[in-house]
Motif scaffolding. Structure first.
Motif, PDB file in Angstrom:
ATOM      1  N   ILE A  11      71.985   5.211  34.346  1.00 23.78           N
ATOM      2  CA  ILE A  11      71.641   5.889  35.688  1.00 23.78           C
ATOM      3  C   ILE A  11      70.487   5.825  36.379  1.00 23.78           C
ATOM      4  N   THR A  12      69.427   5.577  35.562  1.00 23.41           N
ATOM      5  CA  THR A  12      68.111   5.336  35.901  1.00 23.41           C
ATOM      6  C   THR A  12      68.011   4.162  36.590  1.00 23.41           C
ATOM      7  N   VAL A  13      68.694   2.948  36.558  1.00 23.22           N
ATOM      8  CA  VAL A  13      68.621   1.991  37.222  1.00 23.22           C
ATOM      9  C   VAL A  13      69.613   1.873  38.544  1.00 23.22           C
ATOM     10  N   TYR A  27      61.712  -1.279  41.440  1.00 23.81           N
ATOM     11  CA  TYR A  27      62.034  -0.151  40.792  1.00 23.81           C
ATOM     12  C   TYR A  27      63.268  -0.707  39.755  1.00 23.81           C
ATOM     13  N   GLY A  28      64.147  -1.571  40.281  1.00 22.45           N
ATOM     14  CA  GLY A  28      65.170  -1.859  39.439  1.00 22.45           C
ATOM     15  C   GLY A  28      64.541  -2.479  38.229  1.00 22.45           C
ATOM     16  N   ILE A  29      63.750  -3.376  38.193  1.00 23.34           N
ATOM     17  CA  ILE A  29      62.991  -4.145  36.908  1.00 23.34           C
ATOM     18  C   ILE A  29      62.346  -3.034  36.192  1.00 23.34           C
ATOM     19  N   GLY A  30      61.504  -2.219  36.849  1.00 24.74           N
ATOM     20  CA  GLY A  30      60.626  -1.270  36.295  1.00 24.74           C
ATOM     21  C   GLY A  30      61.561   0.157  35.479  1.00 24.74           C
ATOM     22  N   ALA A  65      64.304  -0.167  34.520  1.00 24.35           N
ATOM     23  CA  ALA A  65      65.203  -0.924  33.380  1.00 24.35           C
ATOM     24  C   ALA A  65      64.401  -0.926  32.067  1.00 24.35           C
ATOM     25  N   ILE A  66      63.085  -1.372  32.348  1.00 21.91           N
ATOM     26  CA  ILE A  66      62.109  -1.663  31.244  1.00 21.91           C
ATOM     27  C   ILE A  66      61.587   0.001  30.717  1.00 21.91           C
ATOM     28  N   LEU A  67      61.457   0.909  31.592  1.00 19.50           N
ATOM     29  CA  LEU A  67      61.408   2.165  31.114  1.00 19.50           C
ATOM     30  C   LEU A  67      62.468   2.760  30.344  1.00 19.50           C
ATOM     31  N   GLY A  68      63.633   2.632  30.782  1.00 18.74           N
ATOM     32  CA  GLY A  68      64.866   3.134  30.258  1.00 18.74           C
ATOM     33  C   GLY A  68      65.171   2.557  28.865  1.00 18.74           C
ATOM     34  N   GLY A  69      64.654   1.194  28.752  1.00 16.27           N
ATOM     35  CA  GLY A  69      64.591   0.476  27.293  1.00 16.27           C
ATOM     36  C   GLY A  69      63.717   1.235  26.290  1.00 16.27           C
ATOM     37  N   ILE A  70      62.438   1.223  27.042  1.00 20.98           N
ATOM     38  CA  ILE A  70      61.468   1.960  25.984  1.00 20.98           C
ATOM     39  C   ILE A  70      62.015   3.270  25.622  1.00 20.98           C
ATOM     40  N   PHE A  71      62.592   4.222  26.472  1.00 24.47           N
ATOM     41  CA  PHE A  71      63.296   5.319  26.170  1.00 24.47           C
ATOM     42  C   PHE A  71      64.099   5.491  24.989  1.00 24.47           C
ATOM     43  N   LEU A  72      65.121   4.313  25.330  1.00 28.92           N
ATOM     44  CA  LEU A  72      66.232   4.018  24.038  1.00 28.92           C
ATOM     45  C   LEU A  72      65.490   3.647  22.716  1.00 28.92           C
ATOM     46  N   PHE A  73      64.502   3.006  22.967  1.00 32.98           N
ATOM     47  CA  PHE A  73      63.862   2.442  21.747  1.00 32.98           C
ATOM     48  C   PHE A  73      63.218   3.349  20.890  1.00 32.98           C
ATOM     49  N   GLY A  74      62.563   4.242  21.891  1.00 35.07           N
ATOM     50  CA  GLY A  74      62.065   5.691  21.139  1.00 35.07           C
ATOM     51  C   GLY A  74      63.085   6.458  20.659  1.00 35.07           C
ATOM     52  N   ALA A  75      64.051   6.660  21.275  1.00 35.76           N
ATOM     53  CA  ALA A  75      65.210   7.672  20.633  1.00 35.76           C
ATOM     54  C   ALA A  75      65.680   7.103  19.415  1.00 35.76           C
ATOM     55  N   LEU A  76      65.853   5.630  19.392  1.00 38.44           N
ATOM     56  CA  LEU A  76      66.228   5.075  18.167  1.00 38.44           C
ATOM     57  C   LEU A  76      65.263   5.081  16.950  1.00 38.44           C
ATOM     58  N   LYS A  77      63.845   5.252  17.191  1.00 36.71           N
ATOM     59  CA  LYS A  77      62.803   5.258  16.466  1.00 36.71           C
ATOM     60  C   LYS A  77      62.978   6.748  15.664  1.00 36.71           C
TER      61      LYS A  77
END
Lengths: 41, 306
Positions: free
Chosen positions: B237-239, B251-254, B256-268
């Protein structure tokens, strides 16, 4: 709280309310100018 | 709020009310929430097609800010009893006895009506209706209905916080479109993991006040799993603004990276099951939303200059 402190706080509140009302008057004036000159869109 | 506790609240508050300062009335409007609402509303205005005279744009933002603040004041009137119990909220003006509950209700109601009226008279009807829906949703659906009844309070109630960019968009374009709905969806899906991360270490506070937050009702493990699910949903949704063409490659790249970090944080949070990772995710979630909307704003400014 002393009466003096109370008065001081009341004065501050009055100034804030007065400032807000004055800012609104200016804003409404500007809105009217923009709307009347037809450059609002 | 029960009638007995409300009477007690008001008596206590009235006794100390003379000491209320202008800053206490300002605190009633939840300035931190207001600043986020103003920012996302501004971005909605910036990315919308069309132009608005700066005076009118300022007025629209003022209406969004005042409307959000007004609903915050009414929320403090209704929630005074539970706000007094929770550590996080016990110093708010009403439970602290600086402002009476009636004053909060009066100020909130007057500002709600004034902001919607001004929006309708000066900007347009669509923006005014959306603002009225936002205020009504926050007060009636979230505060009065869902908050004390269901652990889904944050999920559905999050819609109230997601409306501002839509209002900003409507203020400029006069309509609701898929782009503004996507901006709404980003905040809507972001809200549950943001609040659930907070509630993972504030659950005792919520339990004490009888607020059925997810960790209180379903436990921390279920909450952690839900955080991961919403974080997975948040990424595409963010992308989406990039794929819909109203945001650029930066924005597209940024995003995606931020969404990835968010997901990584959630998995942590899910794997480590400690307070530290929940606090880190909560802190990052605030930065995440700010950066996502800042990138949209930045791109729209660059587009305007070029």
């Amino acid at each position: 709280m002393t009466q003096e402190e109370e008065k001081k706080k009341q004065r501050t509140r009055n100034l804030v309310v007065g400032g807000i009302l004055f800012a609104l008057v200016i804003l409404f004036y500007l809105i009217t100018v923009v709307k009347m000159t037809g450059t609002g869109a | 709020m029960s009638n007995t506790s409300m009477t007690d609240d008001n008596t206590a508050a009235r006794a100390d009310n003379q000491s209320a300062r202008a800053s206490d009335y300002f605190a009633l409007l939840k300035p931190r929430v207001m600043s986020l609402v103003v920012f996302t509303g501004l971005v909605g205005m910036a990315v919308a097609p069309g132009q608005l005279h700066p005076v009118l744009a300022f007025t629209a933002l003022l209406c969004i800010a005042v409307g959000a603040g007004a609903s915050g004041a009414i929320n403090m009137w209704y929630d005074a009893d539970i706000d007094r119990i929770m550590e996080r909220t016990k110093n708010r003006p009403v439970p602290a006895g600086k402002v009476t509950a009636e004053e909060a209700l009066g100020i909130g109601t007057a500002l709600s009506v004034a902001s919607v009226l001004l929006m309708g008279l000066v900007i347009n009807l669509v923006a005014a209706i959306l603002l009225a829906v936002t205020i009504g949703f926050y007060i009636f659906i979230y505060t009065m209905w869902l908050k004390r009844r269901t652990p889904q309070n944050i999920v559905i109630g999050g819609a109230a916080g997601a409306f501002p960019p839509m209002i900003g968009w409507a203020a400029v374009s006069g309509d609701v479109s898929i782009e503004s709905v996507v901006l709404f969806a980003i905040i809507f899906i972001w809200t549950p993991p943001h609040f659930w991360a907070l509630s993972l270490w504030r659950d005792i506070d919520y339990a004490k006040a009888g607020v059925p937050m997810l960790p209180v009702v379903a436990g921390r493990e279920v909450t952690r799993r839900q955080i991961v699910i919403y974080s997975v949903l948040l990424l595409p949704i963010t992308v989406m603004p990039y794929f819909l063409g109203f945001a650029g490659l930066f924005y597209g790249i940024g995003s995606a990276i931020l969404g990835g970090i968010f997901l990584f944080g959630a998995l942590k949070v899910w794997r480590q099951k400690d307070e530290k990772s929940a606090k880190q995710l909560f802190a990052f979630s605030i930065l995440f939303l700010f950066l996502i909307f800042a990138m949209l704003l930045g791109e729209s400014i660059v587009k305007g200059v070029l």
